[in-house]
Write a protein that holds these residues in place. Sequence first.
Motif, short mmCIF file in Angstrom:
data_model
loop_
_atom_site.label_atom_id
_atom_site.label_comp_id
_atom_site.label_asym_id
_atom_site.label_seq_id
_atom_site.Cartn_x
_atom_site.Cartn_y
_atom_site.Cartn_z
N CYS A 1 39.88 46.30 38.16
CA CYS A 1 40.63 45.06 38.32
C CYS A 1 42.08 45.33 38.71
O CYS A 1 42.76 44.41 39.18
N TRP B 1 32.98 41.44 38.26
CA TRP B 1 33.12 42.86 37.97
C TRP B 1 32.34 43.71 38.97
O TRP B 1 32.81 44.77 39.38
N LEU C 1 34.39 43.82 42.04
CA LEU C 1 35.48 44.79 41.87
C LEU C 1 34.99 46.22 42.08
O LEU C 1 35.66 47.03 42.70
N TYR D 1 42.94 37.62 44.55
CA TYR D 1 41.99 36.90 43.71
C TYR D 1 41.14 35.96 44.56
O TYR D 1 39.93 35.88 44.40
N CYS E 1 38.82 38.88 35.45
CA CYS E 1 39.52 40.18 35.47
C CYS E 1 40.19 40.45 34.13
O CYS E 1 40.14 41.57 33.61
N ASN F 1 37.83 41.85 31.53
CA ASN F 1 37.24 43.16 31.80
C ASN F 1 37.58 44.14 30.68
O ASN F 1 38.73 44.33 30.34
#
Length: 182
Positions: A152, A107, A110, A121, A141, A144
């Motif tokens: 994501c 995260w 991201l 990915y 993801c 999330n």
Amino acid sequence: MTLNAITSTPAEVTSLAADDTISYAFGRSTLGQVLVARSAKGICAVLIGSDRDRLAKDLRRDFPEAQEVEMGRPEDIAAVVALIEAPHKPVELTLDLRGSDFEVAVWQGLRALTAGKTMSYSALAEAIGKKGMAREVGEACAMNRIAVAVPCHRILRKDGSISGYRWGVHRKRMLLEREGAI
């Protein structure tokens, strides 16, 4: 591809205590209903959908141990809707990321990916030092809870095609188009 530096509050990895309170509120965006939930440490969920009752049910499923209060902060809703509608404008959000060390690393990776940029990915796995773990990145993801602020939607398949999205592939496509990424 290198990721930009992340300027955010450090993520919290622990789960909520039984007496922790999550306040939440609803707003509207061009993507539909938006539920923004906050713990004492920061925004812990941004859920997008068509049905308020479904979003509230999803929040309870994600945080079963929390006490919920429906009277979130209007400024949280305004900030998240602004991020949805104008993704290139900076918005300051304090997030309370809750997950495993690996999920939080994904995260944070991201969050370092700026609006208009996409990554596969496998490229994200490599960028966070977990080469060969593309499948696990995809699973992180999918876990999330913080739509758009943990973007994501910027992750695509290796061939550049759009893959699944917790809040609907049509919303993912809209976000990517808005950012000029596709």
